[in-house]
Design a protein around this motif. Structure first.
Motif, PDB file in Angstrom:
ATOM      1  N   LYS A 136      15.093  18.165  33.119  1.00  0.00           N
ATOM      2  CA  LYS A 136      13.873  18.172  32.148  1.00  0.00           C
ATOM      3  C   LYS A 136      12.744  16.979  32.219  1.00  0.00           C
ATOM      4  O   LYS A 136      12.545  16.688  33.604  1.00  0.00           O
ATOM      5  CB  LYS A 136      14.958  16.346  31.391  1.00  0.00           C
ATOM      6  N   THR A 137      11.973  17.667  31.776  1.00  0.00           N
ATOM      7  CA  THR A 137      10.421  17.244  32.047  1.00  0.00           C
ATOM      8  C   THR A 137       9.359  16.727  30.752  1.00  0.00           C
ATOM      9  O   THR A 137       9.892  16.900  29.914  1.00  0.00           O
ATOM     10  CB  THR A 137       9.630  18.381  32.421  1.00  0.00           C
ATOM     11  N   GLY A 179       9.802  19.805  28.136  1.00  0.00           N
ATOM     12  CA  GLY A 179      10.350  21.477  28.902  1.00  0.00           C
ATOM     13  C   GLY A 179      11.480  20.746  28.967  1.00  0.00           C
ATOM     14  O   GLY A 179      11.663  19.664  29.661  1.00  0.00           O
ATOM     15  N   PHE A 180      12.694  22.027  29.159  1.00  0.00           N
ATOM     16  CA  PHE A 180      14.357  21.097  29.135  1.00  0.00           C
ATOM     17  C   PHE A 180      14.823  22.826  29.709  1.00  0.00           C
ATOM     18  O   PHE A 180      13.978  24.070  28.914  1.00  0.00           O
ATOM     19  CB  PHE A 180      14.899  21.239  28.044  1.00  0.00           C
ATOM     20  N   GLY A 181      15.627  22.669  31.239  1.00  0.00           N
ATOM     21  CA  GLY A 181      16.340  23.948  31.119  1.00  0.00           C
ATOM     22  C   GLY A 181      17.482  23.874  32.216  1.00  0.00           C
ATOM     23  O   GLY A 181      17.345  22.765  32.889  1.00  0.00           O
ATOM     24  N   GLY A 239       3.651  15.637  35.011  1.00  0.00           N
ATOM     25  CA  GLY A 239       4.665  15.663  34.345  1.00  0.00           C
ATOM     26  C   GLY A 239       5.571  15.160  35.079  1.00  0.00           C
ATOM     27  O   GLY A 239       5.589  14.510  35.855  1.00  0.00           O
ATOM     28  N   ARG A 240       7.056  14.095  34.649  1.00  0.00           N
ATOM     29  CA  ARG A 240       7.793  13.617  34.232  1.00  0.00           C
ATOM     30  C   ARG A 240       9.280  14.262  34.889  1.00  0.00           C
ATOM     31  O   ARG A 240       9.191  14.944  33.549  1.00  0.00           O
ATOM     32  CB  ARG A 240       8.987  11.958  34.330  1.00  0.00           C
ATOM     33  N   ILE A 241       9.870  14.205  35.855  1.00  0.00           N
ATOM     34  CA  ILE A 241      10.670  15.945  35.746  1.00  0.00           C
ATOM     35  C   ILE A 241      11.553  15.191  36.914  1.00  0.00           C
ATOM     36  O   ILE A 241      12.573  14.273  37.851  1.00  0.00           O
ATOM     37  CB  ILE A 241      10.253  16.428  37.309  1.00  0.00           C
ATOM     38  N   ASP A 242      12.893  15.104  35.714  1.00  0.00           N
ATOM     39  CA  ASP A 242      14.578  15.103  36.093  1.00  0.00           C
ATOM     40  C   ASP A 242      15.293  16.068  36.434  1.00  0.00           C
ATOM     41  O   ASP A 242      15.460  16.876  35.633  1.00  0.00           O
ATOM     42  CB  ASP A 242      14.465  13.990  35.020  1.00  0.00           C
ATOM     43  N   VAL A 243      15.602  15.544  37.502  1.00  0.00           N
ATOM     44  CA  VAL A 243      16.923  16.333  37.808  1.00  0.00           C
ATOM     45  C   VAL A 243      17.806  16.380  37.847  1.00  0.00           C
ATOM     46  O   VAL A 243      18.167  14.799  38.892  1.00  0.00           O
ATOM     47  CB  VAL A 243      16.387  17.354  39.217  1.00  0.00           C
ATOM     48  N   PHE A 303       8.917  12.463  39.973  1.00  0.00           N
ATOM     49  CA  PHE A 303      10.318  12.551  40.331  1.00  0.00           C
ATOM     50  C   PHE A 303      11.592  12.554  40.399  1.00  0.00           C
ATOM     51  O   PHE A 303      11.367  10.857  40.585  1.00  0.00           O
ATOM     52  CB  PHE A 303      10.650  13.264  41.759  1.00  0.00           C
ATOM     53  N   SER A 304      12.434  12.124  39.871  1.00  0.00           N
ATOM     54  CA  SER A 304      14.278  11.422  39.752  1.00  0.00           C
ATOM     55  C   SER A 304      14.472  13.018  39.269  1.00  0.00           C
ATOM     56  O   SER A 304      15.079  13.691  38.910  1.00  0.00           O
ATOM     57  CB  SER A 304      13.757  10.652  38.089  1.00  0.00           C
ATOM     58  N   PHE A 305      15.691  12.045  40.899  1.00  0.00           N
ATOM     59  CA  PHE A 305      17.262  13.177  41.050  1.00  0.00           C
ATOM     60  C   PHE A 305      18.175  12.265  41.024  1.00  0.00           C
ATOM     61  O   PHE A 305      18.782  11.038  41.352  1.00  0.00           O
ATOM     62  CB  PHE A 305      16.681  13.361  42.495  1.00  0.00           C
TER      63      PHE A 305
END
Length: 295
Positions: free
Chosen positions: A28-29, A10-12, A63-67, A37-39
């Motif tokens: 982005k996931t 996903g993306f937002g 999921g891998r969550i990129d912020v 998590f990645s910030f």
């Protein structure tokens, strides 16, 4: 109620302002075995990381969550202006010396002092204002809702794909089941012919031959594997309607589907069975590929 099947892709993005500061957030996931998590953000926001993780956990389980967080315009920390008195005194002393040595009588104006470098010092406060944190969490939630909507849309498509494939698996399994009796009879006859061809006509023991045929036939029986295939198909059909993350469960079931299919392939040398086994493995591999992206 939570979406039945969610993708992990996903993306937002969203943007907001506080005074003259613009804050942009993108999320982005992608698929991952766990929740990771990645910030990537300014150092000022490191103190908000735990609050952001907590908010993300409300939406996602895997999921891998990129912020990504960027700011433009004014900084988010308030600043204090201090006078560098030591430097100012040095400037004034130097100016007095210039006046004395060069016989200059002009007075120093306040505007002149403003032109002097290093007179004023800007100091940023160590902590970011609480209003900034509230704004970041607000923007993050807006982004997460967009990401979640995208994951739900893709999840719905994945569900359709998995169900179509598992229905194909069920059809192939039905086809296997229909061939069991015929194949076993043919297999028994082939074994009997092979045994007869290696025995002397006068030494034939019909009861012993029948016993050996029964043992070999039992070893080649695929009834149990077919029963388990039907069971796994039903488990997949049930899982996609559960209101919980099902990715790991489906991954395990597809492994079991492959294991049963491989066992059937190893038990039978029949061409018809081999063709169905190849088709089965192809469908299951495609299911497994789709399952890798299901939360």
């Amino acid at each position: 109620m939570k979406q039945l099947v969610n993708s992990m892709t996903g993306f937002g993005q969203a943007q907001g302002k506080i005074d003259q500061t613009t804050i942009s957030i993108e999320v982005k996931t992608v698929n991952h075995r766990f929740l990771d998590f990645s910030f990537k953000m300014p150092r000022e926001f490191l103190g908000f990381e735990d609050a952001m993780k907590q908010k993300i956990r409300q939406y996602f389980n895997r999921g891998r969550i990129d912020v990504f967080i960027n700011i433009s315009g004014e900084g988010v920390r308030s600043k204090d202006i201090q006078v560098n008195w030591k430097t100012l005194d040095q400037y004034l002393k130097a100016l007095e010396e210039i006046k004395e040595k060069r016989d200059i009588s002009s007075d120093i104006e306040f505007e002149d002092l403003l032109q002097l470098e290093g007179i004023f010092i800007e100091e940023e406060n160590a902590e970011v204002d609480g209003e900034v944190q509230d704004k970041i969490i607000e923007l993050l939630e807006e982004v997460l809702q967009k990401v979640n909507a995208m994951r739900q849309d893709e999840g719905a498509a994945l569900k359709v794909e998995v169900l179509n494939r598992i229905n194909n698996v069920k059809d192939y399994t039905n086809e296997l089941e229909q061939h069991i009796d015929t194949i076993q009879k043919e297999y028994q006859e082939r074994i009997k012919e092979r045994i007869h061809s290696h025995l002397n006509d006068t030494a034939q023991d019909e009861s012993r031959i029948i016993q050996e045929v029964a043992i070999l036939t039992d070893k080649s029986d695929i009834t149990e594997e077919i029963t388990r295939l039907f069971s796994h198909v039903a488990q997949v059909q049930e899982a996609v309607n559960l209101h919980q993350p099902i990715g790991r469960k489906l991954d395990f079931i597809t492994q079991e589907l492959l294991r049963e299919t491989n066992t059937i392939g190893s038990k039978s040398n029949d061409v018809r069975i081999s063709k169905i086994v190849v088709a089965l493995k192809s469908e299951i591999e495609k299911i497994k590929e789709q399952v890798q992206n299901i939360e």
